[in-house]
Design a protein around this motif. Structure first.
Motif, PDB file in Angstrom:
ATOM      1  N   LEU A  20      -7.854 -41.312  41.257  1.00 12.56           N
ATOM      2  CA  LEU A  20      -7.023 -40.162  40.917  1.00 12.56           C
ATOM      3  C   LEU A  20      -5.982 -39.963  42.012  1.00 12.56           C
ATOM      4  N   GLN A  21      -4.711 -39.776  41.608  1.00 11.19           N
ATOM      5  CA  GLN A  21      -3.653 -39.624  42.609  1.00 11.19           C
ATOM      6  C   GLN A  21      -2.646 -38.530  42.243  1.00 11.19           C
ATOM      7  N   ASP A  22      -2.934 -37.752  41.232  1.00 14.25           N
ATOM      8  CA  ASP A  22      -2.018 -36.711  40.756  1.00 14.25           C
ATOM      9  C   ASP A  22      -2.428 -35.362  41.355  1.00 14.25           C
ATOM     10  N   THR A  23      -1.607 -34.813  42.248  1.00  7.84           N
ATOM     11  CA  THR A  23      -1.970 -33.565  42.931  1.00  7.84           C
ATOM     12  C   THR A  23      -2.070 -32.383  41.970  1.00  7.84           C
ATOM     13  N   LYS A  24      -1.275 -32.390  40.905  1.00 10.62           N
ATOM     14  CA  LYS A  24      -1.362 -31.295  39.928  1.00 10.62           C
ATOM     15  C   LYS A  24      -2.732 -31.277  39.266  1.00 10.62           C
ATOM     16  N   ASP A 174      -8.006 -32.307  29.347  1.00  4.89           N
ATOM     17  CA  ASP A 174      -7.810 -33.751  29.243  1.00  4.89           C
ATOM     18  C   ASP A 174      -6.861 -34.227  30.340  1.00  4.89           C
ATOM     19  N   ILE A 175      -6.970 -35.519  30.686  1.00  3.15           N
ATOM     20  CA  ILE A 175      -6.187 -36.088  31.772  1.00  3.15           C
ATOM     21  C   ILE A 175      -5.589 -37.415  31.311  1.00  3.15           C
ATOM     22  N   SER A 176      -4.297 -37.563  31.505  1.00  5.50           N
ATOM     23  CA  SER A 176      -3.576 -38.766  31.089  1.00  5.50           C
ATOM     24  C   SER A 176      -3.905 -39.954  31.997  1.00  5.50           C
ATOM     25  N   PRO A 177      -3.836 -41.159  31.466  1.00  5.13           N
ATOM     26  CA  PRO A 177      -4.016 -42.361  32.300  1.00  5.13           C
ATOM     27  C   PRO A 177      -3.005 -42.436  33.443  1.00  5.13           C
ATOM     28  N   LYS A 185      -7.144 -47.521  30.350  1.00  7.27           N
ATOM     29  CA  LYS A 185      -6.568 -47.687  29.013  1.00  7.27           C
ATOM     30  C   LYS A 185      -6.854 -46.497  28.109  1.00  7.27           C
ATOM     31  N   VAL A 186      -7.596 -45.518  28.630  1.00  5.83           N
ATOM     32  CA  VAL A 186      -8.018 -44.380  27.814  1.00  5.83           C
ATOM     33  C   VAL A 186      -7.738 -43.067  28.543  1.00  5.83           C
ATOM     34  N   TYR A 187      -7.764 -41.979  27.794  1.00  4.15           N
ATOM     35  CA  TYR A 187      -7.653 -40.642  28.372  1.00  4.15           C
ATOM     36  C   TYR A 187      -9.010 -40.235  28.949  1.00  4.15           C
ATOM     37  N   SER A 188      -8.958 -39.316  29.888  1.00  2.00           N
ATOM     38  CA  SER A 188     -10.161 -38.763  30.495  1.00  2.00           C
ATOM     39  C   SER A 188     -10.258 -37.281  30.156  1.00  2.00           C
ATOM     40  N   SER A 189     -11.446 -36.712  30.373  1.00  2.00           N
ATOM     41  CA  SER A 189     -11.653 -35.270  30.199  1.00  2.00           C
ATOM     42  C   SER A 189     -12.470 -34.761  31.373  1.00  2.00           C
ATOM     43  N   PHE A 190     -12.164 -33.545  31.797  1.00  2.00           N
ATOM     44  CA  PHE A 190     -12.955 -32.913  32.847  1.00  2.00           C
ATOM     45  C   PHE A 190     -13.856 -31.878  32.192  1.00  2.00           C
ATOM     46  N   ILE A 191     -15.155 -31.947  32.486  1.00  6.58           N
ATOM     47  CA  ILE A 191     -16.144 -31.080  31.842  1.00  6.58           C
ATOM     48  C   ILE A 191     -17.065 -30.453  32.883  1.00  6.58           C
ATOM     49  N   LYS A 192     -17.694 -29.383  32.482  1.00 10.67           N
ATOM     50  CA  LYS A 192     -18.721 -28.740  33.303  1.00 10.67           C
ATOM     51  C   LYS A 192     -20.035 -28.772  32.544  1.00 10.67           C
TER      52      LYS A 192
END
Length: 281
Positions: A20-24, A174-177, A185-192
């Motif tokens: 991961l490298q996106d500060t936002k 959701d988080i873009s590639p 090659k896929v989208y990610s999701s952050f969950i609790k």
């Protein structure tokens, strides 16, 4: 994008490394986790420390678990703004119970989880649920959809049922590639995931639940009178108030737990030593 001073490192496909490298997105994750200096946070797979070094601004002490020796050595030399304890371990064999007793505090587990171990890790953490306050994970979007799916949904299956027995699961975002290097090659999701204080099924019956759901979803479009006929007859299904004409994807988590309870009792009646066997499994 966040610059991490370790440009010589080449991500390893075998470890499922996408950094991961996106500060936002990192700041969004921190806002979602809501870390506090009183909390004991445990990061799994810190990688190049993009999330690690920013979350250190919110806590006094952080535990990280990293399997890659080269990255572990890098982290040990990195200057963090909080105390960081580094374990160079395979998280799938890590003893979270031991860590809880060492620190005498509930654990808040988080991380960008390699997709190739995400399901194994979620199951591994179930047995440590008494020592964990919450789990905040970035997983493949498809896995997140399966974890949270409800009966009747095409994503609903064994993972949904077993996970929902032991966790309350909440979607974050959701988080873009494009937020990673290299790009997956896929989208990610952050969950609790918050462990249930009173799970729908005792942990010593989870093997039974896995066994039953494996039969049910092997041919998920069949009616359960057929897919489960090797385990339950129709009279038993009626006795448990479960419609034998339903398909595997139509039964609720509670109904699968009811089936597991019944089958567990049946096996125990056949062999009273069964409890001892299943408790040690």
């Amino acid at each position: 994008m966040l610059y991490i001073p370790f440009s010589s490192y080449i991500p390893k496909k075998s470890l499922g490394q996408n950094f991961l490298q996106d500060t936002k997105i990192i700041n969004k994750i921190i806002h979602f986790i809501k870390p506090n200096h009183d909390h004991l946070l445990v990061e799994i797979g810190p990688g190049l420390a993009a999330l690690t070094h920013l979350i250190c601004n919110y806590v006094d002490y952080l535990v990280v678990i990293e399997i890659d020796k080269k990255l572990s050595d890098f982290l040990k030399k990195y200057s963090f703004s909080c105390k960081v304890l580094i374990y160079e371990r395979n998280v799938l064999f890590f003893d979270f119970k031991k860590l809880f007793f060492q620190e005498n505090q509930l654990l808040r587990v988080f991380g960008n989880i390699p997709y190739n171990i995400s399901v194994q890790l979620i199951f591994h953490l179930i047995k440590f649920r008494h020592f964990i306050f919450d789990i905040n994970f970035m997983v493949q979007k498809e896995v997140a959809d399966r974890l949270m799916a409800l009966p009747g949904n095409k994503c609903y299956g064994r993972l949904s049922i077993i996970a929902q027995c032991y966790y309350n699961i909440y979607f974050g975002f959701d988080i873009s590639p494009n937020s990673f290097f290299p790009k997956p090659k896929v989208y990610s999701s952050f969950i609790k995931m918050i462990p249930k204080l009173n799970p729908l099924l005792p942990f010593n019956k989870m093997n039974i639940l896995q066994y039953i759901t494996s039969f049910a979803f092997k041919k998920r479009r069949k009616m359960i009178r057929n897919s489960l006929k090797g385990i339950f007859d129709e009279n038993t299904l009626f006795l448990l108030n479960i419609n034998p004409d339903l398909r595997a994807e139509d039964l609720s988590v509670q109904e699968y737990c009811k089936l597991s309870d019944f089958y567990f009792s049946k096996l125990h009646n056949l062999n009273p030593k069964f409890y001892k066997f299943i408790d040690n499994s």
